[in-house]
Design an enzyme around this catalytic site. Structure first.
Site, PDB file in Angstrom:
ATOM      1  N   GLY A 163       0.525  -1.484  -0.022  1.00 13.77           N
ATOM      2  CA  GLY A 163       0.354  -0.155   0.179  1.00 13.77           C
ATOM      3  C   GLY A 163       0.984   1.704   0.356  1.00 13.77           C
ATOM      4  O   GLY A 163       0.935   2.025  -1.229  1.00 13.77           O
ATOM      5  N   ARG A 164       1.571   1.373   1.128  1.00  8.65           N
ATOM      6  CA  ARG A 164       2.278   2.631   1.449  1.00  8.65           C
ATOM      7  C   ARG A 164       3.487   3.122  -0.065  1.00  8.65           C
ATOM      8  O   ARG A 164       3.578   3.869  -0.328  1.00  8.65           O
ATOM      9  CB  ARG A 164       3.425   3.042   2.547  1.00  8.65           C
ATOM     10  CG  ARG A 164       3.885   4.018   3.116  1.00  8.65           C
ATOM     11  CD  ARG A 164       4.838   3.371   4.332  1.00  8.65           C
ATOM     12  NE  ARG A 164       4.022   2.428   4.970  1.00  8.65           N
ATOM     13  CZ  ARG A 164       4.016   3.299   6.854  1.00  8.65           C
ATOM     14  NH1 ARG A 164       4.221   4.442   6.635  1.00  8.65           N
ATOM     15  NH2 ARG A 164       3.637   2.818   6.547  1.00  8.65           N
TER      16      ARG A 164
ATOM     17  N   CYS B 162      -3.895  22.320  19.256  1.00  5.37           N
ATOM     18  CA  CYS B 162      -3.406  22.331  20.939  1.00  5.37           C
ATOM     19  C   CYS B 162      -2.711  21.646  22.121  1.00  5.37           C
ATOM     20  O   CYS B 162      -3.692  21.734  22.924  1.00  5.37           O
ATOM     21  CB  CYS B 162      -4.587  23.480  21.610  1.00  5.37           C
ATOM     22  SG  CYS B 162      -4.822  23.886  23.601  1.00  5.37           S
TER      23      CYS B 162
END
Length: 489
Positions: free
Chosen positions: A314-315, A386
């Site tokens: 995949g990657r 944050c």
């Protein structure tokens, strides 16, 4: 320039902080005469003006070519040892209907691991027989749908799934092809969370239990046992881990052949790519040749036929084909002792790239809309969330005059960035744009504030006047809203 002591040891100061490092970028990426990074014939400033930022960009030709080249390499190498290969694109890396079609066009099947991924593949027109269904906790509804639709293969991940899949297949009058996922005990050289074949983890079954579970599968008239499956991890360089895993699996395969057919063996995926200048991934052709040699030798030593091989990349296909484009909002030099690190804050962050926070993943960065003769400065690219851990690029060098309003681009984000994206701090997930031959088009629409508010059932639109239309481009999530004016008390 001298090494900044705040930089990791592996990161060397570049001779030119404008250079696009070979191996990290899509094949078409280059700097145009005006200094802007151009991908697929479309420049970064044009992309930002049209679609806004943050923005995922995929080089369509690059993704298609990587799929086709991988298919050809494995076909050739395994034909050399007298067998064939089934290549499944691992949809979890990145899936949309267009990408699914690209993969099928290149001769790949599709590997899914949820009802949602299955729905996308089917919506793309992928034939159910070309789909493999993974997952350690497939719901009863997912199993029922898969057997009813005629999904090509279901990977059994636990003993309880044998009876569940068998019952669903019988209910639909089907004989369902299945593989059994086993843990070979091989520990891939990768992050602990990415290593998926050691014993103490959620996937698969214990190696020693496999013979009894295969017997149970074979005893079910509605199941057809295709073979074993193993996945040793992700972002793996070299063939050593695959070699050891294949050796153990083929030893088990030889034992299972004594009691019935075992026509296939799925070796999984996990082939690594480059994210930084020091990463040295194994070329696909070398991987294919190495795996073929290993399988041939192990089968010969045991006197067993070479099975049909399946793999699940995949990657390695979509990762290098993708980049993410951001706009710089603030820069802030931070003095640490006698040394300085420049914080470069962007308009995205861990909501569009969770990998650094999850795995400590390293990425690289370049200014995307210009070149600069300024001295290189050590930078840390921070997101706008944050969270102190909201870092997209922990360490790289950029020209020291990087400033608010600059566009920056992070390469090798085609895999596991959009897939892991979230709405943390109520940021919309960015659009995905495909570029090819000087044209750009949205293949996944970005989320607007309206999209986010639409799921909140507590909002009374008659009570509050909220304008949430996008003003930043046709694909952007960088929306500007008027102030919410209280109209009732």
């Amino acid at each position: 320039m001298a090494h900044n002591p705040l930089a990791p040891e592996w990161l060397s100061p570049p001779a030119d902080a404008n250079t696009l490092i070979d191996g990290l970028w899509p094949a078409s990426a280059h700097r145009a005469n005006d200094g802007a990074i151009t991908i697929g014939g479309v420049s970064a400033p044009d992309l930002a003006a049209r679609f806004g930022t943050p923005l995922y960009v995929i080089d369509e030709t690059d993704a298609r070519s990587r799929a086709a080249e991988l298919r050809a390499a494995f076909d050739a190498e395994f034909a050399r040892i007298g067998t064939t290969v089934k290549v499944y694109y691992a949809a979890k890396a990145f899936l949309s209907t267009e990408v699914a079609r690209w993969m099928v066009d290149a001769g790949l099947n599709i590997d899914v691991c949820s009802g949602g991924e299955l729905a996308v593949a089917l919506a793309a027109g992928v034939a159910p027989g070309r789909i493999g269904f993974h997952g350690n906790n497939k719901s009863l509804a997912e199993i029922d749908d898969a057997t009813r639709l005629g999904v090509g293969t279901i990977i059994i991940d636990s003993p309880i799934e044998i009876t569940r899949v068998a019952a669903a297949a019988a209910r639909h009058g089907a004989v369902q092809n299945v593989r059994l996922r086993v843990n070979s005990g091989v520990h891939a050289h990768t992050h602990e969370f990415l290593a998926t074949s050691h014993e103490d983890q959620k996937f698969g079954v214990v190696f020693e239990d496999a013979p009894a579970l295969v017997a149970a599968i074979r005893a079910e008239p509605s199941l057809n046992f295709l073979g074993l499956h193993c996945h040793i991890g992700s972002q793996i360089f070299g063939v050593d881990g695959f070699a050891e895993s294949a050796s153990r699996l083929l030893s088990l395969q030889a034992d299972l052949l004594a009691t019935g057919p075992v026509p296939e063996l799925n070796l999984g995926g996990g082939f690594g790519i480059a994210y930084t200048s020091v990463d040295d991934p194994t070329p696909v052709r070398q991987l294919a040749a190495g795996l073929a040699d290993i399988v041939a030798a192990e089968c010969a030593s045991r006197g067993i036929p070479v099975p049909v091989i399946a793999i699940e990349p995949g990657r390695v296909i979509v990762g290098p084909a993708g980049v993410t484009l951001y706009e710089v909002g603030t820069t802030k030099p931070v003095q640490v002792g006698e040394n300085t690190r420049l914080y470069v804050s962007i308009d995205g962050g861990m909501s569009d790239n969770a990998r650094p926070a999850l795995y400590g993943a390293e990425f690289s960065v370049r200014i995307a809309d210009r070149v600069s003769a300024a001295d290189a400065a050590l930078v840390r690219v921070a997101g706008k969330h944050c969270e102190s851990g909201d870092i997209v690029v922990d360490a790289d060098y950029l020209p020291g005059d990087v400033a608010p309003g600059d566009l920056v681009m992070v390469p090798a984000t085609g895999a596991y960035c959009w897939s892991l994206a979230s709405n943390y701090n109520y940021l919309g997930r960015p659009a995905v744009v495909a570029v090819v031959d000087g044209e750009a088009r949205v293949i996944v629409r970005g989320e607007t504030i309206d999209d986010l508010l639409a799921r909140d059932t507590g909002i009374s639109r008659s009570a509050h006047g909220v304008s949430t239309s996008s003003t930043s481009g046709e694909g952007s999530t960088s929306t500007t809203s008027e102030d919410v004016k209280e109209t009732t008390r």
